[in-house]
Structures are given as structure tokens and as C-alpha cells.
Design a protein around this motif. Structure first.
Motif, PDB file in Angstrom:
ATOM      1  N   PRO A 254       0.958  -1.015  -0.075  1.00 16.92           N
ATOM      2  CA  PRO A 254       0.031   0.115  -0.019  1.00 16.92           C
ATOM      3  C   PRO A 254       0.927   1.268  -0.012  1.00 16.92           C
ATOM      4  O   PRO A 254       2.012   1.286   0.360  1.00 16.92           O
ATOM      5  N   LEU A 258      -1.081   6.468   3.143  1.00 23.12           N
ATOM      6  CA  LEU A 258      -2.441   5.905   3.767  1.00 23.12           C
ATOM      7  C   LEU A 258      -2.147   5.288   5.083  1.00 23.12           C
ATOM      8  O   LEU A 258      -0.595   5.072   5.428  1.00 23.12           O
ATOM      9  N   ARG A 266      -7.555  -2.006   1.579  1.00 25.02           N
ATOM     10  CA  ARG A 266      -7.422  -1.832   0.317  1.00 25.02           C
ATOM     11  C   ARG A 266      -6.979  -3.295  -0.365  1.00 25.02           C
ATOM     12  O   ARG A 266      -7.403  -3.871  -1.166  1.00 25.02           O
ATOM     13  N   CYS A 330      -7.967  -4.533  -9.637  1.00 28.83           N
ATOM     14  CA  CYS A 330      -8.006  -3.501  -9.212  1.00 28.83           C
ATOM     15  C   CYS A 330      -8.851  -2.298  -9.837  1.00 28.83           C
ATOM     16  O   CYS A 330      -9.570  -1.543  -9.124  1.00 28.83           O
ATOM     17  N   LEU A 335      -9.521   1.210  -8.258  1.00 30.42           N
ATOM     18  CA  LEU A 335      -8.182   1.369  -7.951  1.00 30.42           C
ATOM     19  C   LEU A 335      -7.334   1.212  -9.004  1.00 30.42           C
ATOM     20  O   LEU A 335      -7.521   0.527 -10.107  1.00 30.42           O
ATOM     21  N   GLU A 336      -6.099   1.884  -8.986  1.00 27.75           N
ATOM     22  CA  GLU A 336      -5.065   1.825 -10.033  1.00 27.75           C
ATOM     23  C   GLU A 336      -3.791   1.433  -9.635  1.00 27.75           C
ATOM     24  O   GLU A 336      -3.223   1.950  -8.694  1.00 27.75           O
ATOM     25  N   LYS A 339      -0.651   3.732  -8.454  1.00 26.70           N
ATOM     26  CA  LYS A 339      -1.032   5.021  -7.849  1.00 26.70           C
ATOM     27  C   LYS A 339      -1.688   4.540  -6.679  1.00 26.70           C
ATOM     28  O   LYS A 339      -1.340   5.151  -5.606  1.00 26.70           O
ATOM     29  N   ASP A 340      -2.755   3.757  -6.280  1.00 25.69           N
ATOM     30  CA  ASP A 340      -3.374   3.163  -5.191  1.00 25.69           C
ATOM     31  C   ASP A 340      -2.750   2.028  -4.562  1.00 25.69           C
ATOM     32  O   ASP A 340      -3.240   1.723  -3.558  1.00 25.69           O
ATOM     33  N   PRO A 550       0.058   9.361  -4.097  1.00 23.56           N
ATOM     34  CA  PRO A 550      -1.215   8.984  -4.648  1.00 23.56           C
ATOM     35  C   PRO A 550      -2.252   9.833  -3.663  1.00 23.56           C
ATOM     36  O   PRO A 550      -2.006  10.422  -2.784  1.00 23.56           O
ATOM     37  N   GLU A 551      -3.200  10.227  -4.534  1.00 26.06           N
ATOM     38  CA  GLU A 551      -4.345  10.769  -3.757  1.00 26.06           C
ATOM     39  C   GLU A 551      -4.994   9.685  -2.721  1.00 26.06           C
ATOM     40  O   GLU A 551      -5.342   8.582  -2.945  1.00 26.06           O
ATOM     41  N   GLN A 552      -5.310  10.340  -1.521  1.00 22.76           N
ATOM     42  CA  GLN A 552      -6.127   9.497  -0.617  1.00 22.76           C
ATOM     43  C   GLN A 552      -7.602   9.320  -0.839  1.00 22.76           C
ATOM     44  O   GLN A 552      -8.197  10.288  -1.544  1.00 22.76           O
ATOM     45  N   ASP A 553      -8.075   8.542  -0.006  1.00 23.38           N
ATOM     46  CA  ASP A 553      -9.445   8.137  -0.406  1.00 23.38           C
ATOM     47  C   ASP A 553     -10.214   9.141   0.105  1.00 23.38           C
ATOM     48  O   ASP A 553     -10.032   9.871   1.331  1.00 23.38           O
TER      49      ASP A 553
END
Length: 553
Positions: A254, A258, A266, A330, A335-336, A339-340, A550-553
Motif C-alpha cells: 500500500p 495511507l 485496500r 484493481c 483502484l489503479e 497509484k493506489d 497518490p491521492e487519498q480516499d
């Protein structure tokens, strides 16, 4: 009265160890292993302080004969029984009255005891060899036939004297023999870890903080960084009917931004989607009667098998097939990869070498030389940049190729040595890590490993800009101490296996509990995944590459 009792308790004698008990127990796969219990004298009373159960590591390959498996099981059972004897008798006497917080002294005693046992073993083997040679010499001198053959030596027709040399000579280094494991060595690792747990209990601190204090000379570190989990989601059998042999384990990592709780959630989502896709029934043409009614028969879903690593066991026909299925799983849940979530691949290349052809078998019937493997890995990371770690891409003996791949890919992913670093006793040599060039090392707490060994070795690795990964052995126990050691010693990654089987899930739960405890104490995790550019490392001012945020959820 209570105040008086508390006042006088300050002058009581510090707790000391009074008894060690060894016991034969079962590990996570039902194999025998060692448990060590420690009792201390606390305020003149004998009190059970803690216990630890050792994990064991198997050196038996997948496709070994049943006879070898049976012999290994007998040897393991004998080793556990010997370890129980060592703990309950010799070590019980030697460590009695020792302060459990004095890890250095305890490990020194354990190390000296183990060294003496090794010398005793060597002496016994030397005497047996001399006896055997003497018996053979007596047979030769007393046999009339041997006398005639000795006086008139004959050679078989067509055979030339001298050493046998392969045509064209060897182009790859021979495999280094595995270091023999001394029967009973589990007692050393088990006793050392039990002492560390006892020291933490007596000091009224968690084991991870006690380990950190031991590493930093009794000073508490200003900040404790949690290791990132490498969660195994697929175990690819190399002797399965499918073609792909290059991959043994597929692991999810991960993003560092995060929380571990979010990261594990995830991973679970991806794991569920992978399982769902594997279990989905396949429609097949039915009978004529069914087809007239517009019905189609469904083939029964394939049976999924959970390996001892706590993940699904499966196989693939190509690397692309495997990675595209991971990408699809994913994408299906939004999810990518890259990135994620990131991937790590355990190649276990030491299991791929065909020594007759002197090449690695990456697919059934497809072979590549060590130099060709470098080019293949470069192309793999180019096509699938979400792979940020390769574990054992080569054998430990292929040092030239390790150097080549580190220079080619060191700035793009981690090149990790696991099989090349299974023997901690061989890793330290004049403050240099005695392995091929790599980004980091997987350390496993097995056999005669001592807590002091891990402390010293992680310090050396930190100084050489290697990353430390604490790895879970094949045959794991329910003991959670490995997680505390990884946190306290500052490991970058924690390789525990899959999110299944109680002995492995217990460790993930412990990791989450430590994260919650550190967050409550105002010590949030801050970490960066920095790659090392080996090709440019010698140039001043060169900064390591860092994974994108990466962008967070």
C-alpha cells in the motif's frame, strides 16, 4: 498501608531470571517447534513472565521426493527435542540469576554456548571420519584382490585420468552449499527472544519500544516509523501444470500516505476481487434440449487452495496474463496499480536454474542466460512500472548480474536479496554485508539468530543505505514478536505472507494495534520509499527517487 508497601517496594531486589522451560509445541502447519517460557523472581516470588514460540524455515524444495520430506520431518523433530533439552537443562542453569533487561549479556552467553556445541559437533565428525578411513584402510590391506589391483593398477577402457571437465567449461558459478543447521539451534533463538520479551515485561514497555531502546543504547527514539506490509496475495507454484515459473509470490504494497488500516482494507478488497474472479463459473454449451430452452450449463468453479503462506495458490501461463489480471481486479474496484497500490514480485531465482543448460527456466521449456535475465527484468519494469520490488531476481552466486540490474533498475525499484541472506551468521564480514549488490535484505528470525544479531545487522544495513525487511518464515507460529522487532528496529518493510491463516493474521492485527497505540501517543508514521540510483550514487548531491504521492480516499 498501601503507601508504605509502595515505598518499601522501591528497595526490593530487581527481578532476575530463575527458570527457563523448553517445550515441544506445534506451529501453524502442525509441525513441531520450540516454545520457551521464562520465570523470574519478583519480590521473592517465582512468577511466569512470558513465553515465545519459534517459527521454522524449510529448505526442502517444492518437488522433492517423499523420502526427503520424511527425513526432513524426522530431523526437525530431533532438533526440537534437542532444543527442549538445551533450554530446560543447560541454558536454564547458565541464565539463572541474570537480569532479563541485560540482553547483551544473555546473548553473549547464548553465543558462547552455541559455539561450544558447534565445536563438539566438528570434533565428533572428525573422529567418525578418522574411524571410517581407518576401517577402509584395513580392508584394503587385508584383501588379496585389492593387493593385486594395487600392484597393477588398471584403467577402464576409454577413460582418461584426471578431473572431469565439462565441455566448454562452466560459464556460471556453482551453487553454494547450504549451511548445515546444528541440531538444537532453535534453543538459541528461542531463548534470546524470550529474554527480550521478559526484559520488556519487567520494564513495563511494549516489546517494540524495548527493541528500539536496545538498538539506541537504552535511549527511546524520537520517532518510530512503522514498516510497510508486503502482503502476499498469490502463491504461484513452480511445479504446477501452468507454464509460468518466473514468479513464486505476488505481493501488494500500500502507499505510504495511507494509514496501515486503510492500506490493509485496500488489500482485502483486491484479494476479494481476485478470489471472486477465480471462483466465477464459466458458461459452457449445454445439451440440445437445454439449448432449445435458451439455457446454458455452468461449469463448476475451480477449487481454490490456500497455501501455508496464507494466500491463494494458483498458476499462470505468462507474466503478462498474471499482471493483467491483477490490473483488471484493481480497476474493477476503482483502484489503479502504480497509484493506489504497488506490486512486489518474489522470483526465487535459485529455484529456476537448470544447471545442465546453465540457464534460468522462466517458462516451461523457455530458458534465459543470466545476462538475458537482466534485459528481461529491464523490459518488465518498463512495461509494468507499478512493480516496485523484485525479490531474488538472481541466485546469490550471480554477483555480476546483481550489479548490472542494480545499475539498470536501482532508481526504479527495490532489488531485494532473500535467499541470498537466509544465514544471518554469514552476513557480517568486516562491517560489510557479505552479499551481492542489492537495495536491501530480508532477515528472518530462525534457528540460532539472536536479538543482538538483528540489532547489529540492522545498524550496519542502515549505515550502508540498505533497506531492512523482516520476513516471516515458511512455517510460522502464532507468536507476534516479529512485528514488534520490525517496528523497534526500524525495518522498512514487513513480509508476513497473506491475510489468511490465524498465525499470519495475528501479526497483521498486532501491526494495526501498534499503529493505533503510536497514533494515540502523538507519533504518526512518516516514511518515504526512496530508491537508490546505484549508477549515480557516487556523484555528490544525487537525490534518491521517490514514489509519487497518490491521492487519498
Amino acid at each position: 498501608m498501601l503507601e508504605e508497601a509502595n515505598y518499601f517496594s522501591k528497595f526490593s531486589k530487581a527481578p532476575v531470571m530463575c527458570k527457563l522451560v523448553g517445550r515441544k509445541v506445534l506451529d501453524g502447519v502442525g509441525q513441531p517447534t520450540l516454545e520457551v517460557e521464562i520465570y523470574c523472581t519478583v519480590k521473592n516470588y517465582e512468577k511466569r513472565i512470558c513465553s515465545t514460540v519459534m517459527a521454522t524455515h524449510s529448505q526442502i524444495p517444492e518437488n522433492v521426493l517423499p523420502e526427503a520430506i520424511e527425513a526432513d520431518e524426522k530431523e526437525r523433530n530431533d532438533s526440537v527435542l534437542t532444543a527442549v533439552e538445551w533450554v530446560s537443562e543447560s541454558l536454564n542453569t547458565m541464565l539463572r540469576d541474570l537480569d532479563p533487561t541485560d540482553q547483551c549479556q544473555a546473548d553473549k552467553i547464548l553465543g558462547e554456548y552455541f559455539a561450544n556445541k558447534k565445536e563438539e559437533k566438528k570434533e565428533i565428525e572428525r573422529q567418525e571420519k578418522e574411524k571410517q578411513e581407518k576401517e577402509e584402510a584395513e580392508k584394503v590391506t587385508t584383501s588379496p584382490a585389492s593387493c593385486r589391483s594395487a600392484s597393477t593398477p588398471k584403467q577402464k577402457k576409454g577413460r582418461k585420468s584426471g578431473k572431469k571437465v565439462s565441455e566448454g567449461g562452466n560459464t556460471i558459478p556453482a551453487a553454494e552449499p547450504a549451511e548445515p543447521v546444528l541440531c538444537g539451534s532453535l534453543a538459541i533463538g528461542g531463548a534470546s527472544l524470550a529474554v527480550a520479551k521478559a526484559g520488556a515485561t519487567i520494564s513495563c514497555v511494549p516489546l517494540y519500544l524495548h527493541a528500539a531502546q536496545l538498538k539506541h543504547n537504552q535511549e527511546s527514539p524520537k520517532e518510530i516509523t512503522l514498516p510497510l506490509p508486503m502482503v502476499t496475495v498469490l502463491n504461484c507454484e513452480k511445479n504446477s501444470p501452468t507454464k509460468l515459473k518466473l514468479v513464486k509470490e505476488v505481493m501488494l504494497i500500500p502507499p505510504v500516505e495511507l494509514s496501515l488500516q486503510q492500506g490493509i482494507e485496500r488489500v482485502l478488497e483486491i484479494q476479494k476481487e481476485m478470489t471472486r474472479k477465480s471462483e466465477s463459473p464459466v458458461k459452457t454449451p449445454g445439451s440440445r434440449a437445454d439449448s432449445r430452452k435458451g439455457k446454458a450449463q455452468k461449469a463448476p468453479p475451480p477449487s481454490l487452495r490456500i497455501s501455508h503462506l496464507g494466500c491463494v495458490t494458483t498458476g499462470y501461463d505468462s507474466l503478462e496474463q498474471l499482471l493483467l489480471q491483477m490490473q483488471t481486479a484493481c480497476n474493477n474496484i476503482g483502484l489503479e496499480l502504480g497509484k493506489d497500490m504497488y506490486l512486489a514480485i518474489n522470483c526465487a531465482a535459485h529455484e529456476l536454474m537448470d544447471y545442465g543448460k546453465e540457464k534460468y527456466e522462466i517458462l516451461t521449456g523457455t530458458f534465459k542466460s543470466p545476462d538475458e535475465m537482466v534485459a528481461m527484468y529491464v523490459e518488465m519494469i518498463k512495461n509494468f512500472p507499478f512493480i516496485i520490488a523484485l525479490i531474488d531476481p538472481f541466485r546469490k552466486e550471480d554477483r555480476e548480474q546483481w550489479s548490472s540490474i542494480c545499475c539498470a533498475l536501482g532508481s526504479k525499484c527495490f532489488l531485494i536479496a532473500e535467499d541470498a541472506a537466509t544465514q544471518i551468521s554469514k552476513l557480517k564480514s568486516d562491517q560489510n554485508i557479505n552479499i551481492a549488490m542489492c537495495s536491501g535484505v530480508v532477515l528472518k528470525y530462525i534457528n540460532q539468530t539472536k536479538v543482538s544479531d538483528l540489532i547489529e545487522l540492522t545498524g550496519i544495513l542502515d549505515g550502508q543505505r540498505h533497506i531492512t525487511i523482516l520476513g516471516s518464515p515458511d512455517r510460522e507460529s502464532s507468536d507476534e514478536s516479529l512485528v514488534d522487532l520490525a517496528v523497534g528496529l526500524g525495518a522498512r518493510f514487513l513480509k508476513l505472507g497473506g491475510l489468511c491463516r490465524g498465525e499470519r493474521v495475528a501479526k497483521y492485527n498486532r501491526l494495526l494495534a501498534i499503529e493505533e497505540e503510536l497514533a494515540a501517543n502523538g507519533a504518526p508514521r512518516k516514511a518515504k520509499l526512496e530508491f537508490v540510483d546505484f549508477a549515480e550514487e557516487s556523484q555528490p548531491g544525487q537525490l534518491p527517487d521517490v514514489l509519487p504521492v497518490p491521492e487519498q480516499d
